[in-house]
Each structure stands twice: as structure tokens, then as C-alpha cells.
Design a protein around this motif. Structure first.
Motif, PDB file in Angstrom:
ATOM      1  N   ASP A 133       0.860  -1.189   0.000  1.00 27.77           N
ATOM      2  CA  ASP A 133       0.000   0.000   0.000  1.00 27.77           C
ATOM      3  C   ASP A 133       0.897   1.239   0.000  1.00 27.77           C
ATOM      4  N   VAL A 134       1.215   1.729  -1.197  1.00 30.83           N
ATOM      5  CA  VAL A 134       2.152   2.845  -1.339  1.00 30.83           C
ATOM      6  C   VAL A 134       1.609   3.836  -2.350  1.00 30.83           C
ATOM      7  N   ASP A 135       1.625   5.114  -1.972  1.00 29.89           N
ATOM      8  CA  ASP A 135       1.321   6.189  -2.903  1.00 29.89           C
ATOM      9  C   ASP A 135       2.623   6.870  -3.317  1.00 29.89           C
ATOM     10  N   VAL A 136       2.577   7.602  -4.413  1.00 31.36           N
ATOM     11  CA  VAL A 136       3.737   8.368  -4.876  1.00 31.36           C
ATOM     12  C   VAL A 136       3.603   9.796  -4.384  1.00 31.36           C
ATOM     13  N   ALA A 137       4.609  10.283  -3.659  1.00 32.69           N
ATOM     14  CA  ALA A 137       4.621  11.656  -3.157  1.00 32.69           C
ATOM     15  C   ALA A 137       5.412  12.546  -4.110  1.00 32.69           C
ATOM     16  N   GLN A 138       5.178  13.812  -4.027  1.00 30.51           N
ATOM     17  CA  GLN A 138       5.879  14.755  -4.891  1.00 30.51           C
ATOM     18  C   GLN A 138       7.330  14.919  -4.445  1.00 30.51           C
TER      19      GLN A 138
END
Length: 274
Positions: A22-27
Motif C-alpha cells: 500500500d504505497v502512494d507516490v509523493a511529490q
């Protein structure tokens, strides 16, 4: 196209393939937001590490109706972090032969859920990679150099957290680095099975960790179990323990030293083809 944009695409592909990730991409350059903490803060701020462990203790209580010992809580929290972060580095290597250098501050951890975000950056790659000329790409001469880079970036990333968590786990360096190697291998194995490439994943994990390669105390150590139907099943025995067996004694992990080959084979044959 930039290295960070290419990695962001790879991370999205990786999370689509691995539902357990469960990983999102951060800026790029984005700090961890409210309700999040980054890996550097976990290693350097004891109060945030305490809160991280409190969240894990509550998760274990809610999921299993079990009050875990403090060392078990720390072990389970470390295992979750290691598995996710190791796969964020090994996944691009397995899929595209690119090894991202993820600093602890580039990983954001949710304070309330088992979720992560990662800030993409540069990576190491091979000479034939179409991205080899991009700013942020570091070209290495061959496959073994790339494997060495993967081992190094994993070790560099986790070393501060191991130092912070080690006393709470009541285990020495060999056991802690054994956990790191276990989760590095486990993530590659999981990804290979997801893609229907278990044989390739087992082979490449064995090439990555062919034996003790400091600071990792042992190799991938895969071996085959012969089933009743003549089918062969790969297995390995963990070098470090996540202590799940203390929560569910009858359900020790399939690669736990406590799980005999007969029980492993029973589970594998019951599960059928992956």
C-alpha cells in the motif's frame, strides 16, 4: 521524461501488481504531511518511534484480539516497514533493472494505517537502459554491479532504523540483518509469483544473495520440496524471526524455522498453483 517520473510510473505498476503493498507516490521534495512520519524521523525521534509502535500494538490488538509483548510489537512493525521498503527498491530492479536510491526521508509512513508514500528520485541502471543518459541516472557496468548497488541501498536505508529499534527487539545485529535479508528476498519472491515467474524470482533472489554478503548474514537459501504428485515446490527458512508465531502459535509462517517441511508441503499442496 525524468528519472523521478519514470520511477513514479514503476511504483504505480508495482502497487497494482502487489496488493499487499500500500504505497502512494509523493511529490519530489514533499515533506511528510499531517498524520505521516518519514523514515528519518522514525530513526531519530524516539517519541515518533514510540507512537509508531503504539499504532502497531493497537493494530495487533484489533486484528487478533491479542496483546503483544513490546518486543513482538517492535518486530512486527519492523517487518512491515522492511517488506514494503525493500520491495520499493527491489521491485524496480526486478521489473526494469533500475535500482532507486531511497533515503529514509523519502519514505513516509502513515501514523494510523499500514500505508506508505515514497518520493521518487534517481536510480542506477545498466548501459543499455534507454534512461541511461537522463540526469539522475547512474550507469553501472554489469548485472553484478547492479546487484551490489541494490544490496548497498537497502543496507544504507535500513541501518539507522535498525539502530533505533534494535534495543526494543532484544536481538543482536545478526538477527536484525537476517530480517532485512528475509524481507528483501520475500518481496522478490512475492512479485515473481504474482507475475507467474516464481522460478525466475527464486533464481534472481539467489543471485542477489548467494550466501553471506555483509551486512547480510546469509543467502536466499532456496531449496525444493517434492510433493506427492511429483511437483516441486520452492521454500526457504528465514534467518530472522518476525515473531508472528507468538500471536498465532498454530499458524507460524510458512518459512519459519518452527514450520517443518511436512507442514510446509501440506500448505503448499492445499493452496495449489500460485
Amino acid at each position: 521524461m525524468s528519472c523521478s517520473a519514470l520511477l513514479a510510473s514503476t511504483y504505480r505498476r508495482l502497487t497494482a501488481l502487489c496488493r499487499a503493498l500500500d504505497v502512494d507516490v509523493a511529490q519530489p521534495c514533499a515533506p511528510a504531511g499531517q498524520g505521516w512520519v518519514d523514515g528519518a524521523e522514525l530513526a531519530n525521534r524516539p517519541e515518533l518511534l514510540d507512537a509508531f509502535l503504539d499504532t502497531e500494538a493497537a493494530r495487533i490488538q484489533n486484528r487478533y484480539a491479542h496483546t503483544a509483548r513490546p518486543d513482538v510489537v517492535a518486530s512486527r512493525a519492523l517487518h512491515g516497514y522492511l517488506w514494503s521498503v525493500c520491495l520499493l527498491m527491489a521491485g524496480p530492479w526486478y521489473l526494469e533493472r533500475r535500482v532507486p536510491r531511497i533515503r529514509p526521508g523519502d519514505v513516509h509512513v502513515s501514523r494510523t494505517a499500514d500505508a506508505y508514500a515514497v518520493v521518487p528520485g534517481g536510480f542506477a541502471c545498466l548501459p543499455g537502459d534507454p534512461a541511461a543518459g537522463l540526469p539522475g541516472a547512474r550507469v553501472l557496468p554489469h548485472e553484478e554491479a547492479l546487484r551490489g548497488e541494490l544490496r548497498a541501498v537497502v543496507a544504507d536505508h535500513v541501518r539507522p532504523l535498525l539502530a533505533a529499534l534494535g534495543p526494543r527487539l532484544r536481538r543482536g545485529p545478526r538477527a536484525l540483518w537476517g530480517m532485512v535479508g528475509d524481507d528483501l528476498v520475500s518481496g522478490i519472491w512475492h512479485l515473481g509469483r504474482t507475475l507467474g515467474e516464481e522460478e525466475r524470482a527464486v533464481r534472481e533472489a539467489g543471485e542477489l544473495l548467494p550466501g553471506p554478503v555483509p551486512p547480510f548474514p546469509g543467502g536466499a537459501g532456496f531449496r525444493q520440496l517434492a510433493g506427492r504428485d511429483g511437483q516441486s515446490y520452492p521454500t526457504r527458512t528465514r534467518l530472522g524471526c518476525c515473531l508472528y508465531y507468538t500471536i498465532r502459535p498454530a499458524q507460524a509462517c510458512g518459512t519459519c524455522p518452527r514450520t517443518c517441511d511436512a507442514e510446509r508441503l501440506r500448505r503448499l499442496e492445499e493452496a495449489g498453483p500460485s
